[in-house]
Scaffold this motif. Sequence first.
Motif, short mmCIF file in Angstrom:
data_model
loop_
_atom_site.label_atom_id
_atom_site.label_comp_id
_atom_site.label_asym_id
_atom_site.label_seq_id
_atom_site.Cartn_x
_atom_site.Cartn_y
_atom_site.Cartn_z
N TRP A 100 -32.87 22.78 -32.48
CA TRP A 100 -33.11 22.74 -33.91
C TRP A 100 -31.97 22.08 -34.69
O TRP A 100 -32.21 21.32 -35.63
CB TRP A 100 -33.34 24.16 -34.45
N THR A 122 -45.54 33.19 -38.55
CA THR A 122 -46.50 32.71 -39.54
C THR A 122 -47.00 33.85 -40.41
O THR A 122 -47.13 33.72 -41.63
CB THR A 122 -47.68 32.01 -38.85
N SER A 131 -40.68 26.11 -36.27
CA SER A 131 -42.04 26.06 -35.75
C SER A 131 -42.22 27.16 -34.70
O SER A 131 -41.33 27.39 -33.87
CB SER A 131 -42.33 24.70 -35.12
N SER A 132 -43.35 27.81 -34.75
CA SER A 132 -43.63 28.88 -33.78
C SER A 132 -44.23 28.34 -32.48
O SER A 132 -44.41 29.10 -31.53
CB SER A 132 -44.58 29.92 -34.39
N THR A 133 -44.51 27.04 -32.43
CA THR A 133 -45.17 26.47 -31.25
C THR A 133 -44.39 25.34 -30.59
O THR A 133 -44.54 25.12 -29.39
CB THR A 133 -46.57 25.95 -31.60
N GLU A 134 -43.56 24.61 -31.35
CA GLU A 134 -42.85 23.46 -30.80
C GLU A 134 -41.35 23.65 -30.95
O GLU A 134 -40.83 23.73 -32.07
CB GLU A 134 -43.28 22.16 -31.50
N TRP A 177 -38.92 21.79 -33.62
CA TRP A 177 -39.66 21.40 -34.82
C TRP A 177 -39.54 22.49 -35.89
O TRP A 177 -39.13 23.62 -35.61
CB TRP A 177 -41.13 21.16 -34.50
N TYR A 178 -39.93 22.12 -37.10
CA TYR A 178 -39.93 23.04 -38.23
C TYR A 178 -41.33 23.07 -38.85
O TYR A 178 -42.19 22.27 -38.51
CB TYR A 178 -38.92 22.62 -39.29
N THR A 179 -41.51 24.00 -39.78
CA THR A 179 -42.77 24.10 -40.53
C THR A 179 -42.47 24.35 -42.00
O THR A 179 -41.60 25.17 -42.33
CB THR A 179 -43.63 25.27 -39.99
N HIS A 223 -49.57 25.19 -44.03
CA HIS A 223 -48.47 25.10 -43.07
C HIS A 223 -48.43 23.67 -42.53
O HIS A 223 -49.40 23.21 -41.92
CB HIS A 223 -48.65 26.10 -41.94
N ARG A 268 -46.35 20.81 -40.25
CA ARG A 268 -45.33 20.63 -39.21
C ARG A 268 -44.34 19.54 -39.59
O ARG A 268 -44.71 18.50 -40.15
CB ARG A 268 -45.97 20.26 -37.88
N GLN A 298 -41.88 17.24 -37.48
CA GLN A 298 -41.46 16.85 -36.13
C GLN A 298 -39.97 16.51 -36.14
O GLN A 298 -39.46 15.89 -37.08
CB GLN A 298 -42.26 15.63 -35.67
#
Length: 250
Positions: free
Chosen positions: A118, A156, A176-179, A182-184, A195, A197, A199
């Motif tokens: 991050w 989320t 990001s909760s999945t990548e 990454w951020y959201t 929401h 994303r 990258q």
Amino acid sequence: IPDNTETTLRQLIELCWDPNPARRPPFNQIITILDHVLVDVVVKDRNGREFWKSNFLGRDEVPWSSFYKQLIHFYQLPIHDPSQKDRIELNLKCLKALLANNDTSTTTVQSWGKFLQWFGPIGDGASNNIGRQVDSFLNNVTATIKNPWFHGDITTDRACQLLSSKPTGTFMIRFSSTEEGWYTISQTDSKIIQHTRIQHQPGGPFIIDTTESYQSLIDLVTQRRLLMPCDGSIYSSLFDEVTSFYPEQT
């Protein structure tokens, strides 16, 4: 062996598969190599790998007190300089909030690796000024999480709870909760919460929808004219007062 296999893991597999049994490594050597492989797999940052291997090889979890002391020593952070001490202690408080387990006061090689995805890279690899690079890197981390819109590691569902009933345009930026890396952006829009994303790769720009690119999260917020940060960041209390809770280094 898949092409994206970590180099040290690939080399170990090939050694163990050697057609000549005499050239295959003994088990005690395999264990040592696996210690390196573990770090290489979860810590992508070159300087981050060097730090963990030089200080904690063979351990996947260490006390926070050991981690920060070794960080100061390894990179020669100027904590003994009275003019720098408060700034460095604030940086360490922020780093602890991002890395340490609140229940055990420990940090893991996995959390170190994710953190660097991050916020990295930790430096450009130039050994003659790596200490100054790390010091600057920690300053940038603190400058980012100091913003009221930065909520970091929240789910989320928690983001939606904080944003519910807030005026249209209220926003936060979180991991990001999945990548990994990454951020959201979570933002209120009329009656819904959107929401989006962001990258990001270490050292690279922050990209939205492959068309919008920003040099930093702060630039992103400024250029997109995001003006209504959501309160309730878990990091806000870090900046209420800087207190000295790091003992003198010896």
